[in-house]
Design a protein around this motif. Structure first.
Motif, PDB file in Angstrom:
ATOM      1  N   THR A 122      42.033  41.837  54.943  1.00  0.00           N
ATOM      2  CA  THR A 122      41.980  40.568  54.217  1.00  0.00           C
ATOM      3  C   THR A 122      42.035  40.813  52.713  1.00  0.00           C
ATOM      4  O   THR A 122      42.721  40.087  51.982  1.00  0.00           O
ATOM      5  CB  THR A 122      40.693  39.811  54.583  1.00  0.00           C
ATOM      6  OG1 THR A 122      40.647  39.649  55.998  1.00  0.00           O
ATOM      7  CG2 THR A 122      40.645  38.450  53.926  1.00  0.00           C
ATOM      8  N   TYR A 123      41.337  41.827  52.241  1.00  0.00           N
ATOM      9  CA  TYR A 123      41.377  42.176  50.821  1.00  0.00           C
ATOM     10  C   TYR A 123      42.807  42.517  50.391  1.00  0.00           C
ATOM     11  O   TYR A 123      43.268  42.077  49.338  1.00  0.00           O
ATOM     12  CB  TYR A 123      40.435  43.354  50.545  1.00  0.00           C
ATOM     13  CG  TYR A 123      40.524  43.878  49.134  1.00  0.00           C
ATOM     14  CD1 TYR A 123      39.913  43.194  48.087  1.00  0.00           C
ATOM     15  CD2 TYR A 123      41.212  45.056  48.846  1.00  0.00           C
ATOM     16  CE1 TYR A 123      39.991  43.675  46.789  1.00  0.00           C
ATOM     17  CE2 TYR A 123      41.292  45.533  47.559  1.00  0.00           C
ATOM     18  CZ  TYR A 123      40.684  44.840  46.532  1.00  0.00           C
ATOM     19  OH  TYR A 123      40.771  45.317  45.257  1.00  0.00           O
ATOM     20  N   VAL A 126      44.864  39.325  50.142  1.00  0.00           N
ATOM     21  CA  VAL A 126      44.489  38.547  48.951  1.00  0.00           C
ATOM     22  C   VAL A 126      45.066  39.186  47.694  1.00  0.00           C
ATOM     23  O   VAL A 126      45.600  38.486  46.822  1.00  0.00           O
ATOM     24  CB  VAL A 126      42.955  38.399  48.867  1.00  0.00           C
ATOM     25  CG1 VAL A 126      42.523  37.878  47.509  1.00  0.00           C
ATOM     26  CG2 VAL A 126      42.450  37.492  49.971  1.00  0.00           C
ATOM     27  N   ARG A 127      44.973  40.511  47.582  1.00  0.00           N
ATOM     28  CA  ARG A 127      45.535  41.191  46.412  1.00  0.00           C
ATOM     29  C   ARG A 127      47.048  40.997  46.328  1.00  0.00           C
ATOM     30  O   ARG A 127      47.596  40.790  45.241  1.00  0.00           O
ATOM     31  CB  ARG A 127      45.199  42.681  46.454  1.00  0.00           C
ATOM     32  CG  ARG A 127      43.744  43.005  46.294  1.00  0.00           C
ATOM     33  CD  ARG A 127      43.263  42.787  44.913  1.00  0.00           C
ATOM     34  NE  ARG A 127      43.919  43.744  44.034  1.00  0.00           N
ATOM     35  CZ  ARG A 127      43.674  43.872  42.763  1.00  0.00           C
ATOM     36  NH1 ARG A 127      42.786  43.108  42.196  1.00  0.00           N
ATOM     37  NH2 ARG A 127      44.319  44.752  42.050  1.00  0.00           N
ATOM     38  N   ARG A 129      48.809  38.504  47.593  1.00  0.00           N
ATOM     39  CA  ARG A 129      49.051  37.094  47.232  1.00  0.00           C
ATOM     40  C   ARG A 129      48.761  36.849  45.750  1.00  0.00           C
ATOM     41  O   ARG A 129      49.504  36.128  45.088  1.00  0.00           O
ATOM     42  CB  ARG A 129      48.180  36.192  48.101  1.00  0.00           C
ATOM     43  CG  ARG A 129      48.294  34.726  47.801  1.00  0.00           C
ATOM     44  CD  ARG A 129      49.604  34.163  48.271  1.00  0.00           C
ATOM     45  NE  ARG A 129      49.623  32.731  48.004  1.00  0.00           N
ATOM     46  CZ  ARG A 129      50.698  32.066  47.690  1.00  0.00           C
ATOM     47  NH1 ARG A 129      51.854  32.671  47.643  1.00  0.00           N
ATOM     48  NH2 ARG A 129      50.639  30.780  47.465  1.00  0.00           N
ATOM     49  N   GLN A 130      47.707  37.459  45.251  1.00  0.00           N
ATOM     50  CA  GLN A 130      47.381  37.306  43.825  1.00  0.00           C
ATOM     51  C   GLN A 130      48.485  37.900  42.952  1.00  0.00           C
ATOM     52  O   GLN A 130      48.838  37.333  41.922  1.00  0.00           O
ATOM     53  CB  GLN A 130      46.042  37.980  43.509  1.00  0.00           C
ATOM     54  CG  GLN A 130      45.553  37.721  42.101  1.00  0.00           C
ATOM     55  CD  GLN A 130      45.205  36.261  41.878  1.00  0.00           C
ATOM     56  OE1 GLN A 130      44.562  35.650  42.720  1.00  0.00           O
ATOM     57  NE2 GLN A 130      45.639  35.711  40.763  1.00  0.00           N
TER      58      GLN A 130
END
Length: 147
Positions: A122-123, A126-127, A129-130
């Motif tokens: 998940t991390y 998220v990274r 996508r960021q």
């Protein structure tokens, strides 16, 4: 509030929480199993008395039916074994049995590993996508500057 924490403070806080969790698990693992096993052994010895006990079926997890019907031998530990008291084949009973602590510990660590893998995955998402959002923002700012 969390936005004002530096990366160093966040890493230290996570390491502190992780170490507290490990210490708690070690302490719980040492203290919790001894009392439950002693209770189960005392209860199981009273059924056959001084007769010789022969284990017919080894310790297994109770079925869902046995758990739902709240059988006396499944309520305490969730595990049962078949025993024969004496030499008569009619004296077959089921009793609760102690669970090997390493089996339960292994299940727990598998759960922890899966949770950790999901968290890391998940991390990563998220990274990623960021990064995409940052890139889109930079393109938008560049277009506005160019116009």
């Amino acid at each position: 509030m969390i936005e004002f924490c530096t990366r160093k403070r966040m890493v230290l806080a996570i390491l502190l929480l992780f170490s507290l969790t490990v210490v708690t698990l070690i302490v719980e693992g040492r203290w919790s199993n001894n009392h439950k096993i002693a209770e189960v052994n005392a209860e199981n010895e009273s059924r056959c008395g001084s007769e010789v006990v022969k284990v017919i079926e080894s310790c297994r997890q109770c079925t869902t039916f046995e758990m739902k019907s709240e059988q006396a031998y499944c309520v305490k530990t969730g595990y049962r074994e078949k025993i024969q008291c004496g030499k008569q084949k009619d004296n077959i009973y089921k009793r609760s049995c102690k669970v090997d602590p390493w089996i339960e510990e292994r299940k727990f660590w598998i759960l922890e590993l899966v949770t950790c893998i999901v968290g890391i995955g998940t991390y990563g998402i998220v990274r990623h996508r960021q990064g995409i959002l940052d890139q889109l923002l930079m393109e938008k700012v560049n277009r506005q500057i160019a116009a």
